[in-house]
Design an enzyme around this catalytic site. Sequence first.
Site, PDB file in Angstrom:
ATOM      1  CG  ASP A 303      90.333  34.962 132.803  1.00 24.28           C
ATOM      2  OD1 ASP A 303      90.155  34.869 131.568  1.00 24.28           O
ATOM      3  OD2 ASP A 303      89.520  35.496 133.567  1.00 24.28           O
ATOM      4  CG  HIS A 307      90.996  44.102 126.945  1.00 27.79           C
ATOM      5  ND1 HIS A 307      90.019  43.791 126.025  1.00 27.79           N
ATOM      6  CD2 HIS A 307      90.683  43.410 128.064  1.00 27.79           C
ATOM      7  CE1 HIS A 307      89.151  42.961 126.569  1.00 27.79           C
ATOM      8  NE2 HIS A 307      89.528  42.698 127.812  1.00 27.79           N
TER       9      HIS A 307
HETATM   10  O1  DOR Z   1      87.920  40.080 132.738  1.00 27.71           O
HETATM   11  C1  DOR Z   1      87.562  39.271 131.888  1.00 27.71           C
HETATM   12  N1  DOR Z   1      87.947  39.372 130.606  1.00 27.71           N
HETATM   13  N2  DOR Z   1      86.720  38.279 132.231  1.00 27.71           N
HETATM   14  C2  DOR Z   1      86.134  37.495 131.316  1.00 27.71           C
HETATM   15  O2  DOR Z   1      85.353  36.656 131.685  1.00 27.71           O
HETATM   16  C3  DOR Z   1      86.399  37.698 129.884  1.00 27.71           C
HETATM   17  C4  DOR Z   1      87.699  38.334 129.682  1.00 27.71           C
HETATM   18  C5  DOR Z   1      87.915  38.818 128.267  1.00 27.71           C
HETATM   19  O3  DOR Z   1      87.691  38.039 127.340  1.00 27.71           O
HETATM   20  O4  DOR Z   1      88.327  39.954 128.093  1.00 27.71           O
END
Ligand code: DOR
Length: 441
Positions: A303, A307
């Site tokens: 995942d 950012h």
């Molecule tokens: O924490 C997360 N960030 N969960 C998600 O489902 C999306 C992801 C993101 O794209 O930043």
Amino acid sequence: MIFDLIIKNGTLVNHAGIGSGDIGVIGGKIAAVGDLLTQSAAQIIDAKGLHILPGIIDSQVHFREPGLEWKEDLETGANAAVLGGVTSVFEMPNTNPTTSTIDDLQEKVRRATGRMSCDFAFYAGATGENTGQLAELEREIGCAGIKVFMGASTGKLLVKDDVSVGQILQNINRRAAFHCEDEYILEQRRELARFDDPTSHHEVRNEEAALNCTKRLIRLAREHKKRVHVLHISTASEMHLLKEHKDLATIEVLPNHLSFAAPDIYEKIGTLGQQNPPIREQYHQDALWAAIANGLVDVIGSDHAPHTLEEKAKPYPTSPSGTPGVQTMLPVMLTHVANGRLSLLRLVDLLCHGPQRIFGLVNKGRMALGYDADFTLVDIKQKRIIQNDWIASKSQWTPFHGFEAIGWPTHTIVRGNIVMGNGEIIGRGLGQPLEFLENLK
Ligand code: DOR
């Protein structure tokens, strides 16, 4: 036989177990596995002291292109992947524009082909408005299947109600992937967020939100007789539920949920530990480990959701959710192997065989004759401290900064091409779309 590449003297980790052996590659495919010491090849890798795994597959990454390239792009994300020993990625549709039409998907495949340094597939996002096109979309070359956000996270994709989710399931044929957090519960609980206090994150997005959503999904999947993949399971109660539904549901867990616990992680790294679904209390982590041990879990994905540090420095809850992870997934999981939490064979089951089996991936995920010559070579004894300055993602940080890893990828090989050797990216731009049984032409 003259091989293009022989990897010799290594320890093979594959369907046959763990044992010594050599691998011969011709035309990017596995042409021989066994004793090849007397054979010749254009290129030879001496893998003495190294373990050879089938190429690692990360079936959940967010590479942010198009539209959010200040966080990541397909090239930097792929470079991070191969530095971390990953040979194939499945990328998520919450870009801008979202990946929700055939044109959007083809545009991503076009941008990635010959530019990414690993192989790739893209999920198509369900919007609630594109339901009629999903069956065609999921058969597109390079499509990993349909992704549905039943709870809002980063970006605009959201399908929160049962009628719409049911219509999606009715229209598709492949296994679709779901982010399960009940949006109605999240909406009610949003006000519980304590300003500038990320320790409230797992209280806001609580266990009930995750469990209720997964329950609804299972009911709908059974009603429509469809297979579903439940992404990033984070609670003990969902594991308890899902063990009764393995006929139709497959399960992913993340290294972050296996390695961190609340509230410690938020006290230690603040919003850098903020992700959806959240990192929760230790007893949830224990349940995830139990589900790794008893076979319930099908795959581990990172995942990877980068950012920037600037964005993450905003006060909670205005800070975005997500952490980079594609580069650290393998060293972190090898460390759990070294610490006896799971076997190396189970790790290969989760990172290679699992994605191949549940998504019907063609010629990947196994060290078998005729399969693509994708390998990840690892030194299971190498100790290194993971640090932010190793991170190739544009975000340039990791929640694992300071983590003492035992086990490290030394080479990443994609279809017989060495794309990473001893920490250097050697082969760039070789990436091709992955093939799945359901979109073979
Ligand atoms: O924490 C997360 N960030 N969960 C998600 O489902 C999306 C992801 C993101 O794209 O930043």
